[in-house]
Design a protein around this motif. Structure first.
Motif, short mmCIF file in Angstrom:
data_model
loop_
_atom_site.label_atom_id
_atom_site.label_comp_id
_atom_site.label_asym_id
_atom_site.label_seq_id
_atom_site.Cartn_x
_atom_site.Cartn_y
_atom_site.Cartn_z
N SER A 80 11.14 0.99 -9.26
CA SER A 80 12.15 1.91 -8.70
C SER A 80 11.99 2.08 -7.19
O SER A 80 12.97 2.28 -6.48
N TRP A 81 10.75 1.99 -6.70
CA TRP A 81 10.52 2.34 -5.30
C TRP A 81 9.83 1.26 -4.47
O TRP A 81 9.61 1.45 -3.27
N LEU A 82 9.54 0.10 -5.05
CA LEU A 82 8.98 -1.00 -4.26
C LEU A 82 10.11 -1.92 -3.79
O LEU A 82 10.85 -2.48 -4.59
N LEU A 83 10.23 -2.06 -2.50
CA LEU A 83 11.24 -2.94 -1.90
C LEU A 83 10.74 -4.38 -1.97
O LEU A 83 9.57 -4.65 -1.68
N ARG A 84 11.63 -5.30 -2.33
CA ARG A 84 11.23 -6.69 -2.52
C ARG A 84 12.36 -7.61 -2.07
O ARG A 84 13.52 -7.20 -1.98
N PRO A 85 12.05 -8.89 -1.80
CA PRO A 85 13.11 -9.85 -1.52
C PRO A 85 13.97 -10.07 -2.77
O PRO A 85 13.46 -10.09 -3.88
N GLU A 86 15.27 -10.23 -2.56
CA GLU A 86 16.17 -10.44 -3.69
C GLU A 86 15.85 -11.74 -4.43
O GLU A 86 15.95 -11.82 -5.65
N VAL A 87 15.44 -12.76 -3.68
CA VAL A 87 15.03 -14.04 -4.27
C VAL A 87 13.51 -14.07 -4.29
O VAL A 87 12.86 -13.93 -3.25
N PHE A 88 12.94 -14.24 -5.49
CA PHE A 88 11.50 -14.17 -5.65
C PHE A 88 10.82 -15.46 -5.20
O PHE A 88 11.34 -16.56 -5.42
N SER A 89 9.65 -15.31 -4.60
CA SER A 89 8.78 -16.45 -4.36
C SER A 89 7.77 -16.51 -5.51
O SER A 89 7.60 -15.56 -6.26
N LYS A 90 7.13 -17.65 -5.67
CA LYS A 90 6.12 -17.79 -6.70
C LYS A 90 4.88 -17.00 -6.32
O LYS A 90 4.63 -16.73 -5.15
N GLY A 91 4.10 -16.63 -7.32
CA GLY A 91 2.87 -15.91 -7.05
C GLY A 91 2.91 -14.50 -7.59
O GLY A 91 3.77 -14.15 -8.40
N ASP A 92 1.97 -13.69 -7.14
CA ASP A 92 1.81 -12.32 -7.62
C ASP A 92 2.16 -11.31 -6.54
O ASP A 92 2.14 -11.62 -5.35
N TYR A 93 2.47 -10.10 -6.98
CA TYR A 93 2.49 -8.98 -6.05
C TYR A 93 1.24 -8.14 -6.31
O TYR A 93 0.68 -8.13 -7.41
N ARG A 150 11.76 9.09 -1.25
CA ARG A 150 11.81 10.49 -1.68
C ARG A 150 11.67 10.56 -3.20
O ARG A 150 12.63 10.73 -3.94
N LEU A 151 10.43 10.44 -3.66
CA LEU A 151 10.17 10.32 -5.09
C LEU A 151 10.53 11.59 -5.86
O LEU A 151 11.10 11.52 -6.95
N ARG A 152 10.19 12.76 -5.33
CA ARG A 152 10.49 13.99 -6.06
C ARG A 152 12.01 14.19 -6.20
O ARG A 152 12.48 14.60 -7.25
N PRO A 199 13.51 -16.27 6.10
CA PRO A 199 14.34 -15.52 7.05
C PRO A 199 15.76 -15.34 6.51
O PRO A 199 16.30 -16.23 5.85
N GLY A 200 16.33 -14.17 6.77
CA GLY A 200 17.67 -13.88 6.29
C GLY A 200 17.73 -13.34 4.89
O GLY A 200 18.81 -13.01 4.39
N SER A 201 16.57 -13.20 4.21
CA SER A 201 16.56 -12.70 2.84
C SER A 201 17.03 -11.25 2.78
O SER A 201 16.71 -10.44 3.65
N SER A 202 17.77 -10.93 1.70
CA SER A 202 18.14 -9.54 1.45
C SER A 202 17.01 -8.84 0.71
O SER A 202 16.27 -9.46 -0.06
N LEU A 203 16.88 -7.54 0.95
CA LEU A 203 15.85 -6.73 0.32
C LEU A 203 16.49 -5.78 -0.68
O LEU A 203 17.55 -5.21 -0.42
N VAL A 204 15.83 -5.59 -1.82
CA VAL A 204 16.39 -4.76 -2.89
C VAL A 204 15.27 -3.95 -3.54
O VAL A 204 14.09 -4.28 -3.44
N SER A 205 15.67 -2.87 -4.23
CA SER A 205 14.78 -2.16 -5.14
C SER A 205 15.62 -1.68 -6.31
O SER A 205 16.85 -1.65 -6.24
N ALA A 206 14.97 -1.32 -7.41
CA ALA A 206 15.71 -0.94 -8.61
C ALA A 206 16.43 0.40 -8.46
O ALA A 206 17.44 0.64 -9.11
N LEU A 207 15.90 1.28 -7.62
CA LEU A 207 16.51 2.61 -7.42
C LEU A 207 16.49 2.90 -5.91
O LEU A 207 15.65 3.65 -5.42
N ARG A 264 0.87 -1.17 0.00
CA ARG A 264 0.00 0.00 0.00
C ARG A 264 0.91 1.22 0.00
O ARG A 264 1.84 1.34 0.81
N VAL A 265 0.63 2.16 -0.93
CA VAL A 265 1.45 3.34 -1.08
C VAL A 265 0.58 4.58 -0.90
O VAL A 265 -0.46 4.71 -1.54
N ASP A 266 1.04 5.50 -0.03
CA ASP A 266 0.35 6.77 0.21
C ASP A 266 1.28 7.91 -0.19
O ASP A 266 2.21 8.24 0.56
#
Length: 245
Positions: free
Chosen positions: A98-111, A71-73, A24-32, A4-6
């Motif tokens: 660019s701004w959604l943080l996600r696990p570096e290793v993907f799980s199956k399914g949808d976001y 900080r999108l702007r 557990p222990g997963s790294s988190l990444v985003s494109a920017l 959810r983004v506000d």
């Protein structure tokens, strides 16, 4: 993965609440990631900073509740690129990867992504839309279609959501709509049908001296067309770039 983004009314900051399923222990990444800050993890009702962007080693836990600011702007002003983040005519174009943080290793399914805007601004995204949220396979989060945030006008033309800033280019609204309809008709006639279920078309002004078009798929479809503010209506009417993209 549920987001959810506000956005703030001035588009300066996105406040993101994320429910992630990850090991557990997963790294988190985003494109920017340079503009992401105040990352926190909730555990038993208590929030704490997650400075290393790694989920704790916690036996049996798979679901994680995170929140952060983006900080999108600042990103749009610094990057000046619609494939990452860019500011055009008071409107920000940026793929949500660019701004959604996600696990570096993907799980199956949808976001799933839900964006709740204040009254002053609107949001549209090229990711596949289901009801009031956007939804696509998690593996497409590495590079998503474009999204647009700001005081935009949106017209639905068949399967295409057409977003623009009114009065920002030489063509008036009626001429611009006619141009888009003509190009859509040409594409549909060529393929025998419009080739995707839904697409987002964003047309925005640029001070650059040349027209630039960018098409991005992966979990949806989007086209960004940046029109020079001094481009004449005749030049635009005879330009092939929109059809190409």
């Amino acid at each position: 993965l549920d987001y959810r983004v506000d956005p703030s009314p001035d588009m300066a900051v996105l406040r993101v609440d994320a429910q992630l399923e990850a090991a557990p222990g997963s790294s988190l990444v985003s494109a920017l990631p340079e503009y992401l800050e105040d990352l926190q993890l909730e555990t038993n009702g208590t929030w704490r900073a997650l400075d290393d962007w790694e989920l704790p080693q916690s036996q049996g836990r798979k679901r994680w509740h995170l929140r952060y600011s983006y900080r999108l702007r600042d990103a749009a002003r610094s990057e000046n690129d619609p494939q990452e983040a860019g500011l055009y005519g008071g409107v920000i174009v940026s793929p949500c990867s660019s701004w959604l943080l996600r696990p570096e290793v993907f799980s199956k399914g949808d976001y799933r992504l839900k964006v709740v805007c204040p009254a002053e601004i609107s949001f549209e995204c090229g990711v596949n839309k289901v009801g009031g949220e956007y939804r696509a396979p998690t593996q497409t989060l590495e590079q998503t279609p474009a999204s647009v945030l700001g005081p935009i006008s949106v017209a639905q033309l068949g399967q295409v959501a057409f977003a623009r800033v009114k009065g920002a280019v030489q063509l008036n609204d009626a001429q611009l709509l006619d141009l888009v309809k003509q190009r859509l008709s040409g594409v549909s006639n060529y393929f025998g049908r419009f080739p995707v279920r839904r697409a987002l078309l964003i047309i925005l002004p640029t001070s650059s001296g040349y027209l630039r078009g960018i098409a991005i798929g992966s979990g949806g479809a989007s086209v960004v067309l940046l029109l020079p503010t001094l481009m004449s209506s005749q030049e635009l009417l005879h330009n092939w770039e929109l059809t190409h993209e």
